[in-house]
Design a protein around this motif. Structure first.
Motif, PDB file in Angstrom:
ATOM      1  N   LEU A 207      36.967  46.548  55.435  1.00  0.00           N
ATOM      2  CA  LEU A 207      36.979  48.095  54.143  1.00  0.00           C
ATOM      3  C   LEU A 207      38.141  48.415  55.397  1.00  0.00           C
ATOM      4  CD1 LEU A 207      33.388  49.483  54.335  1.00  0.00           C
ATOM      5  CD2 LEU A 207      34.234  48.120  52.555  1.00  0.00           C
ATOM      6  N   ILE A 208      38.836  49.010  54.066  1.00  0.00           N
ATOM      7  CA  ILE A 208      39.582  50.850  54.220  1.00  0.00           C
ATOM      8  C   ILE A 208      38.832  51.878  53.477  1.00  0.00           C
ATOM      9  CG2 ILE A 208      41.635  49.053  54.413  1.00  0.00           C
ATOM     10  CD1 ILE A 208      41.895  49.630  51.510  1.00  0.00           C
ATOM     11  N   TYR A 209      39.416  52.579  54.493  1.00  0.00           N
ATOM     12  CA  TYR A 209      38.902  54.261  53.618  1.00  0.00           C
ATOM     13  C   TYR A 209      39.943  55.077  53.775  1.00  0.00           C
ATOM     14  CZ  TYR A 209      34.445  52.858  55.775  1.00  0.00           C
ATOM     15  OH  TYR A 209      33.163  52.430  55.731  1.00  0.00           O
ATOM     16  N   PHE A 210      39.336  56.141  52.292  1.00  0.00           N
ATOM     17  CA  PHE A 210      40.508  56.427  51.778  1.00  0.00           C
ATOM     18  C   PHE A 210      40.118  58.265  52.267  1.00  0.00           C
ATOM     19  CE2 PHE A 210      42.283  59.412  48.066  1.00  0.00           C
ATOM     20  CZ  PHE A 210      43.455  57.889  47.710  1.00  0.00           C
ATOM     21  N   ILE A 285      34.734  57.788  49.626  1.00  0.00           N
ATOM     22  CA  ILE A 285      35.412  56.698  49.057  1.00  0.00           C
ATOM     23  C   ILE A 285      36.620  55.847  50.089  1.00  0.00           C
ATOM     24  CG2 ILE A 285      37.389  56.408  47.442  1.00  0.00           C
ATOM     25  CD1 ILE A 285      37.181  59.036  46.243  1.00  0.00           C
ATOM     26  N   HIS A 286      35.943  54.202  49.144  1.00  0.00           N
ATOM     27  CA  HIS A 286      36.338  53.125  50.198  1.00  0.00           C
ATOM     28  C   HIS A 286      36.645  51.810  49.260  1.00  0.00           C
ATOM     29  CE1 HIS A 286      32.115  53.537  50.117  1.00  0.00           C
ATOM     30  NE2 HIS A 286      32.106  51.433  50.748  1.00  0.00           N
ATOM     31  N   ALA A 287      37.368  50.994  49.777  1.00  0.00           N
ATOM     32  CA  ALA A 287      37.583  49.594  49.418  1.00  0.00           C
ATOM     33  C   ALA A 287      38.111  48.822  50.495  1.00  0.00           C
ATOM     34  CB  ALA A 287      39.037  50.088  48.860  1.00  0.00           C
ATOM     35  N   SER A 288      38.565  47.821  49.679  1.00  0.00           N
ATOM     36  CA  SER A 288      38.541  46.275  51.040  1.00  0.00           C
ATOM     37  C   SER A 288      39.848  45.454  50.735  1.00  0.00           C
ATOM     38  CB  SER A 288      37.902  45.712  51.130  1.00  0.00           C
ATOM     39  OG  SER A 288      37.955  44.444  50.073  1.00  0.00           O
ATOM     40  N   THR A 289      40.894  45.140  51.333  1.00  0.00           N
ATOM     41  CA  THR A 289      41.228  44.223  51.409  1.00  0.00           C
ATOM     42  C   THR A 289      41.515  43.174  50.480  1.00  0.00           C
ATOM     43  OG1 THR A 289      41.759  43.779  53.553  1.00  0.00           O
ATOM     44  CG2 THR A 289      43.720  45.970  52.763  1.00  0.00           C
ATOM     45  N   ILE A 290      42.536  42.334  50.168  1.00  0.00           N
ATOM     46  CA  ILE A 290      42.689  40.871  50.201  1.00  0.00           C
ATOM     47  C   ILE A 290      41.852  39.864  51.728  1.00  0.00           C
ATOM     48  CG2 ILE A 290      43.910  38.430  49.094  1.00  0.00           C
ATOM     49  CD1 ILE A 290      44.861  41.094  47.492  1.00  0.00           C
ATOM     50  N   ASN A 291      41.432  38.917  51.475  1.00  0.00           N
ATOM     51  CA  ASN A 291      41.194  38.415  52.722  1.00  0.00           C
ATOM     52  C   ASN A 291      42.991  37.618  53.108  1.00  0.00           C
ATOM     53  OD1 ASN A 291      40.882  36.430  54.750  1.00  0.00           O
ATOM     54  ND2 ASN A 291      38.655  36.330  54.144  1.00  0.00           N
TER      55      ASN A 291
END
Length: 327
Positions: A207-210, A285-291
């Motif tokens: 996960l990545i957080y904004f 707000i968060h998302a994820s990166t490509i593995n």
């Protein structure tokens, strides 16, 4: 940390391109042994809190082992490797092993085609196994910390519905969102505990957080609510309209890079270790990166939600996860 700064450019990628130095900063780690007042202040300021080693590493790795032992008949694992390693079988197509949860077709529909049937059947069954629902999701170390950290004490309730989600290398990452979008029928007081089930390298799809994402998420919702009320909508109509205003998958955006440029803020990134837990607020707000893990390690993690059961909460989440539940 010059070595970290060099590595951070290599393979750190989202759907709409690579994340470069101007798009990223490091997520601040915290220790569960720090004073609760310090941890609460950091959580309230940032909207999230990365807790290093909150859970016993061996317990988390046991869950990882059990999961991949269960998934093994699907052919997901590289032959002659151990289940706990979770090494992807690169001879197989990644489409045979889709992730589940937010982002699946329609209202949390069943992802993948015919070739994914064996894996998906096993992946959904894993949500009901004791080694997951009890040993990890209700781990005493997690429940005890949550009760004290929130101050909810005996009113702390871990919701049964959770998302046990895998990402094999190269598959579609999670888009930009915040969790209140999916917990619409309750007050925005829940806490999400994101638990990596195994080590996740910096480029391994974590996960990545904004940056300032909690404040922005609240602002986006307040702006929409105000417009809906000005238009004469009821509270129920506003909830439905807000969800419909999102993408069909409940996302703010599929493109984290474009999202960062739009608001001129950065994504906070980190590698993760088995035992780490990230707490975040309903509007963070968060998302994820490509593995893009260099060793083909499958990213496995879960989202666990906690509420104060003495206050209104989204009771749809008391049911265990199933496809097509509309959440």
């Amino acid at each position: 940390m010059p070595d970290v700064e060099i590595k951070i450019h290599s393979g750190l990628e989202v759907k709409d391109g690579p994340l470069l130095s101007e798009n990223i900063a490091h997520l601040t780690p915290s220790s569960p042994s720090e004073p609760l007042e310090t941890l609460r202040a950091r959580y309230n300021q940032d909207g999230m809190l990365l807790l290093k080693g909150l859970l016993p590493r061996e317990d988390v790795l046991r869950t990882r082992t059990k999961y991949f032992e269960m998934m093994s008949p699907s052919g997901i694992l590289q032959p002659d490797t151990q289940p706990v390693q979770g090494i992807f079988n690169s001879a197989r197509a990644s489409d045979d092993f889709p992730g589940i949860g937010a982002g699946a077709a329609g209202k949390n529909g069943r992802p993948g085609g015919e070739s994914a049937q064996v894996f998906i059947d096993l992946a959904i069954q894993a949500h009901y196994e004791d080694w997951y629902t009890k040993d990890l999701a209700k781990h005493p170390a997690l429940l005890d910390f949550m009760a004290k950290f929130t101050g909810w004490n005996e009113n702390t309730l871990g919701l049964n519905r959770s998302l046990l989600r895998n990402n094999v290398p190269g598959t579609k990452p999670i888009g930009v969102h915040y969790d209140q979008i999916f917990l619409r029928y309750g007050e925005p007081t829940s806490v999400t505990a994101w638990v990596p089930i195994g080590d996740i390298s910096l480029t391994g799809g974590g996960l990545i957080y904004f940056e300032n994402g909690d404040a922005l998420g609240r602002q986006l919702e307040q702006d929409f609510t105000r417009k809906a009320r000005d238009a004469g909508m009821t509270d129920e109509e506003t909830k439905n309209a807000f969800n419909q205003n999102m993408m069909s998958t409940g996302l703010l955006s599929e493109c984290p890079l474009e999202f960062a440029r739009q608001y001129n803020w950065r994504w906070l990134v980190s590698d993760y270790e088995a035992g780490d837990v990230v707490l975040h607020k309903p509007h963070a707000i968060h998302a994820s990166t490509i593995n893009n893990d260099p060793n083909n390690v499958i990213r496995l993690a879960t989202d666990l939600r906690f509420v104060d059961q003495s206050k209104p909460y989204d009771e749809r989440w008391t049911n265990f996860y199933r496809f097509g539940d509309g959440v």
